[in-house]
Scaffold this motif. Structure first.
Motif: not given
Length: 540
Positions: A150-160
């Protein structure tokens, strides 16, 4: 529970494995005394975890009281010395743990299917596999709160979201700037700009609109004044509606980004609290995303953690044989940002070492507190403070004592201008009058005539001794030499040298002025000729 039948054979530890080569041999050494089945996997997992932690479960305690209490004079062999100590303390039973017991347990595990009858091998294998998986999950604390995906997906989405927000805001400012260009210079905050545009719409509505809930009073007055004299073009109502719809998208994405950041912060504090304290939630999440998982990140050494994110620069430096980079993603940590340029490499190296420890503690440790991260951060901050203060420490000696700085005292010195340096002409100390110089010249000439006359008569005296009369030879060459000597001995007037020097300087000055005037006139004539020539060529 198994009972040992032949204790003599247990004394030979090195050859004990031979007694468990077949089920028949194993039955001659040990015998099944009691067997109790677990009701489900949960009960089996609870009993197994209690044994792993060296604790005495309730079911095991009941069985020991019923069965082993009857044979209290016999010793109980246990595989874990810690568990044996707990049994001896609570039930007052004699327990034994030795290399012989370890070899005996290994032999029992190898022939467990032959020692326990009535259990099919297929069910036994399934039971062992399920219990092993459950026990592994327990050891690694594998729970939904520890899922780092969930952390990996959240930080990727935050950058996008950050990239999309930048594109949308730039498009919105450029689009509405055709209609009201002055608004972009007055309102610098992007979110406030979009809210203001969404609420007002056309610039002509600013005079009658109240935007005090969005803008301060001073900025609101500036916006209304600029709207009256704006140089923007007129747009249709459909264009304004599309711009307002774009502003709605920007505001919604900004609110969702804030919500996502709070979610990421909470997840990081739940999964990796010590890592979050050391480098922050954003840098920690990016490190986990770059490594793939928290467990993979825990396997990396500190040197790899320091350079995560700078792989291209590292391999390019190795290929070209240049200096390797000193930091990667860890550069964005607050501790590295606080240090000056000279100490960034040292601080990033120390921070990476402490961060590697906190990552392993978060991934494999049982405690979920952030005390270790706080302690390591304090150490890094202390080291940073020492490095910053090292510049004012003494270079020689031990280097421990601070350099003593003298108290500053303002000493103002009044300097007087020396006019002697202005002139390059030699300075005459005492000016003598022209009459005095003439008198001295006349006196010198009289003395010279008198000396010649005495020389002729032979009565000349020099330095208290008489000068002998010399024979005269009327030679023209000798007479010329004497005339030269006499002319050299006669003193020169001290005022003639400065006068000659001043005359030369004046002549040089007039010559330089004449040459400068001549060059200027020559350049003027050349320019006139050039203009005349260009004019003639243009007419042709």
């Amino acid at each position: 529970f198994l009972q040992v039948l032949n204790e003599k054979k247990l004394q030979e530890v090195d050859s004990l494995w031979k007694e468990f080569e077949t089920p028949e041999k194993a039955n001659k050494i040990v015998k099944l005394k009691h067997f109790e089945k677990f009701q489900d996997t949960t009960e089996a997992l609870a009993a197994s975890t209690a044994l792993v932690e060296g604790k005495l479960s309730k079911n095991l305690k009941k069985i020991l009281k019923k069965i082993v209490a009857k044979d209290a004079h016999e010793q109980l062999a246990v595989a874990d010395a810690k568990l044996g100590g707990v049994i001896k303390e609570k039930l007052n039973l004699s327990c034994i743990h030795s290399p012989m017991v370890t070899e005996l347990m290994r032999g029992i595990r190898s022939q467990i299917e032959g020692l326990i009858t009535g259990l099919p091998s297929r069910e036994m294998a399934a039971m062992c596999l399920g219990l092993a998986h459950s026990l592994s999950r327990y050891k690694l604390k594998f729970s939904p709160d520890k899922v780092d995906t969930m952390i990996i997906q959240a930080i990727s989405l935050l950058d996008d979201l950050d990239k999309e927000l930048n594109n949308y805001i730039m498009r919105c400012r450029e689009w509405y700037g055709w209609h009201f260009p002055e608004l972009g210079k007055i309102i610098t905050d992007n979110l406030t700009y979009c809210k203001c545009v969404r609420k007002v719409g056309d610039r002509s509505n600013f005079a009658s609109s109240d935007v005090s809930d969005i803008l301060p009073e001073e900025i609101e007055e500036d916006v209304k004044a600029a709207a009256e004299i704006s140089m923007g073009t007129e747009v249709s109502e459909e264009d304004i509606n599309n711009i307002i719809h774009l502003c709605d998208q920007v505001i919604e994405i900004s609110e969702y980004r804030t919500q996502l950041y709070d979610y990421l912060k909470n997840r990081m504090m739940a999964i990796a609290p010590n890592l979050t304290v050391m480098v922050g939630e954003l840098v920690g999440a990016r490190l986990i995303a770059h490594a793939g998982s928290l467990l993979n990140l825990a396997k990396h050494p500190a040197s790899t953690v320091q350079l995560l994110g700078a792989e291209k620069a590292l391999f390019r430096a190795l290929k070209t044989k240049r200096d390797t980079p000193k930091f990667g993603l860890i550069y964005h940590a607050s501790l590295v940002g606080q240090s000056n340029t000279k100490n960034k490499g040292k601080i990033s190296r120390m921070l990476a070492a402490k961060t590697a420890l906190t990552i392993r503690y978060d991934a494999l440790g049982e405690n979920t507190s952030a005390e270790m991260g706080a302690e390591n951060r304090l150490k890094v901050e202390t080291r940073l403070r020492l490095l910053e203060e090292r510049g004012i420490r003494r270079i020689s000696g031990t280097g421990k004592a601070l350099a003593k700085a003298d108290k500053y005292q303002n000493k103002s010195e009044v300097k007087v201008f020396d006019p002697s340096g202005d002139s390059t002409l030699p300075v005459v100390s005492k000016k003598r009058k022209i009459q005095e110089v003439d008198e001295q010249d006349t006196e010198v000439a009289v003395k010279a005539k008198k000396f010649k006359a005495e020389m002729k008569e032979g009565t000349a005296v020099e330095d208290g001794e008489p000068v002998k009369k010399k024979k005269k030879k009327k030679d023209k060459e000798k007479q010329a030499e004497e005339d030269v000597v006499m002319s050299e001995e006669l003193p020169t007037s001290p005022i003639t040298e400065p006068c000659c020097l001043a005359t030369h300087v004046a002549l040089l000055f007039h010559y330089a002025l004449f040459m400068a005037t001549f060059v200027c006139l020559q350049n003027t004539e050349k320019k006139k000729k050039k203009k005349k020539k260009m004019k003639d060529e243009g007419e042709d």
